[in-house]
Design a protein around this motif. Structure first.
Motif, mmCIF file in Angstrom:
data_model
loop_
_atom_site.group_PDB
_atom_site.id
_atom_site.type_symbol
_atom_site.label_atom_id
_atom_site.label_comp_id
_atom_site.label_asym_id
_atom_site.label_seq_id
_atom_site.Cartn_x
_atom_site.Cartn_y
_atom_site.Cartn_z
ATOM 1 N N THR A 86 -1.343 -2.292 8.568
ATOM 2 C CA THR A 86 -2.348 -3.483 8.677
ATOM 3 C C THR A 86 -1.938 -4.484 9.882
ATOM 4 O OG1 THR A 86 -3.067 -3.549 6.530
ATOM 5 C CG2 THR A 86 -3.720 -5.420 7.784
ATOM 6 N N VAL A 121 -9.126 -2.726 5.335
ATOM 7 C CA VAL A 121 -8.490 -1.415 5.717
ATOM 8 C C VAL A 121 -8.721 -0.701 4.246
ATOM 9 C CG1 VAL A 121 -6.883 0.011 6.834
ATOM 10 C CG2 VAL A 121 -7.011 -2.589 7.013
ATOM 11 N N ALA A 146 -2.259 -10.805 4.567
ATOM 12 C CA ALA A 146 -2.763 -9.448 4.131
ATOM 13 C C ALA A 146 -2.474 -9.263 2.821
ATOM 14 C CB ALA A 146 -2.219 -8.488 5.134
#
Lengths: 347, 84
Positions: free
Chosen positions: A251, A266, A222
Motif C-alpha cells: 500500500t 486496495v 493504512a
C-alpha cells in the motif's frame, strides 16, 4: 476548543450493499478536533443514513451523476448558497468523476474536497489495471475489457475458466463457462453499461487495505483487513484487522508511486503461495472504514484535515485483531417525515 | 519446532493468527502440547511427559502428536526450521 465546520457527505445507503457515508460520519463525529454539522446528500429517499439517529443534521436530495455532472454540481452549489458547506466528501465511484472535474468550481465557491486527480482516478481504473500493474511493477491478474457479446466466445484463447466478470464501477461475478460469462455480461452491462471486464481468477484469500494518501506520496494511515463473513453480494458482513507488513508495504508503495490523494481501498488476493495480487483499487474510502477508526486510525477525520489544509501526522499504528460485525435494524419513521423529503427535497 | 512468535494463545485455548485473521480453539491437551513446544521440548520429552500424565502409550501418543503438528503446519501456525 473544537473547530466548527459543516461537512456534506454522500453514500447514506446503509443497506446490504452499503455506501461509506454512515461510517465516514461516525468517524467524523468522534473527532476531538471538529464540531461538525453534517449535511447528508441523498440520491434516494429511502437511504437509511437519512433517518438514523445522530447521523445527519440535515438531508438534501441530489440528482444522480447520470443526469449530468453539471446538474449534480449545480445542485451542490445551490445547497451551498443556503447552507454553506466547508468540506464535501463524495463516497461513490460513480460520482467522483463529476466532483473531480469540478474541483476548482467547488473550491472557488468555498467548498473543499480532497480527491484523487483525474489521472490517478483513470489509471487505477479496472479497465486500466493491467497497464497500472506494469507501470508500477505490481502483480495484477490478467484482464481484458469487452464491449461486444460475441467477444465472449474468443475468451477461451486467453483465459482458463473460471474467470471473474466485472462491471466498470461495481459488481463482480465468478463464471465457470462461456454461458455464465454471457449471463453476467448481460446483467452487468444492463446495470452499469460497458465495457465489462474479464479478469483472471486468482485462487486465494481476499484481503483489503483502507488507506489515505496526502497527495505527495505519503501514507497518512493504512489498515489491512480480512473479510470473515461475506454476503451474497460479496460485501463484508464481518472483518478483522490484520498484522501483515507485506500488505502495508504494498500500500505504501502504491501511494508513494502514484502520489495518491485521498481515500483508497486496495483489494488483494493472497494466493496459496503467499503472493499478493491487486484485483482492484477503489478511489475512495470503503464502507468498512469504521473498523480502521475502531482500531485507532480515524481516517475520515484525517481526510477532513487534509481537505482543510491542516497538518496531519501520519498514523503509524493500529490494533490488530479488532473486528466489525454489521447488523440490520428496523428504523420506524412517520410518513410525514418521508413525505417532507419526497416533496421538498430536503429534511 | 515452535509456534510462530506472533500467534496469540489465550488461557482459554483461543488461538489467533494476526497475519491471516484466522482463529481456532484448542482443548486443554492441545494447550499443554503448545506449552511444551514453546519451551523447546523434544518429541521424546513431550512423549514422556504425556504418557505419564495420561492413559496412553508412546506410539499411540506419537500418532496423535504428528496429526496435531501437521494440522498446526497446515494452518501456518508453526515457525518452520528455515524461517528466521
Amino acid at each position: 476548543m473544537k473547530t466548527k465546520i459543516t461537512i456534506a457527505v454522500t453514500g447514506l445507503n446503509n443497506t446490504d450493499n452499503p455506501g461509506p457515508g454512515v461510517p465516514v460520519i461516525r468517524g467524523i463525529r468522534e473527532s476531538d478536533v471538529f464540531e461538525t454539522r453534517i449535511l447528508g446528500l441523498a440520491y434516494e429517499n429511502l437511504e437509511p443514513g437519512i433517518y438514523m439517529p445522530g447521523m445527519v443534521d440535515k438531508t438534501y436530495r441530489v440528482p444522480y451523476p447520470s443526469e449530468g455532472s453539471d446538474v449534480l454540481v449545480n445542485r451542490i452549489l445551490e445547497i451551498h448558497k443556503k447552507d454553506p458547506i466547508d468540506v464535501l466528501i463524495p463516497n461513490f465511484d460513480a460520482e467522483l468523476y463529476a466532483f473531480m472535474r469540478s474541483e476548482n468550481i467547488l473550491k472557488e465557491a468555498g467548498i473543499k474536497t480532497f480527491l484523487p486527480t483525474l489521472e490517478q482516478f483513470e489509471e487505477r481504473h479496472k479497465t486500466n489495471l493491467p497497464d497500472f500493474g506494469e507501470k508500477y511493477d505490481l502483480d495484477v491478474p490478467f484482464s481484458k475489457t469487452i464491449t461486444r457479446i460475441d467477444e465472449i466466445a474468443t475468451l477461451k484463447e486467453e483465459f482458463d475458466y473460471p474467470v471473474m466478470v466485472k462491471g466498470k464501477f461495481y459488481d463482480a461475478y465468478l463464471a465457470y463457462n462461456e454461458e455464465q460469462v454471457r449471463m453476467n455480461y448481460n446483467k452487468i452491462s444492463a446495470k452499469w453499461g460497458l465495457p465489462v471486464i474479464i479478469q483472471e481468477f486468482i485462487k486465494g484469500t481476499e484481503v483489503n487495505v483502507v488507506a489515505l494518501g496526502d497527495g505527495r506520496g505519503n501514507t497518512i494511515g493504512a489498515v489491512p483487513m480480512r473479510k470473515q463473513f461475506i454476503t451474497d453480494k460479496g460485501k463484508a458482513w464481518s472483518g478483522i484487522t490484520l498484522d501483515d507488513q507485506k500488505m502495508l508495504d504494498l500500500t505504501y508503495r502504491i501511494i508513494r508511486a502514484t502520489k495518491w490523494r485521498g481515500g483508497m481501498e486496495v483489494e488483494l488476493v493472497k494466493s496459496h503461495k503467499n503472493k499478493f495480487y491487486i484485483i482492484e483499487i477503489n478511489p475512495r474510502i470503503p464502507a468498512w472504514v469504521y473498523l480502521a477508526v475502531g482500531a485507532g486510525q480515524n481516517l475520515p477525520e484525517a481526510l477532513v484535515k487534509l481537505a482543510l489544509g491542516m497538518a496531519v501526522t501520519p498514523y503509524v499504528d493500529y490494533q490488530v485483531g479488532k473486528m466489525f460485525i454489521r447488523y440490520s435494524y428496523d428504523l420506524i419513521i412517520d410518513l410525514n417525515v418521508f413525505e417532507k423529503l419526497s416533496t421538498l427535497g430536503e429534511l | 519446532m515452535r509456534i510462530k512468535k506472533n500467534i496469540a494463545v489465550s488461557s482459554t485455548g483461543f488461538v489467533f493468527n494476526p497475519t491471516t485473521g484466522d482463529s481456532y480453539t484448542i482443548n486443554q491437551v492441545g494447550q499443554e502440547i503448545l506449552g511444551y513446544l514453546d519451551k523447546n521440548k523434544s518429541l521424546d520429552e513431550i512423549t514422556s511427559l504425556m504418557i505419564t500424565a495420561y492413559d496412553i502409550d508412546g506410539p499411540g501418543f506419537e500418532k496423535y502428536f504428528f496429526d496435531f503438528i501437521s494440522m498446526l503446519r497446515q494452518f501456518e501456525l508453526l515457525e518452520e526450521e528455515n524461517e528466521n
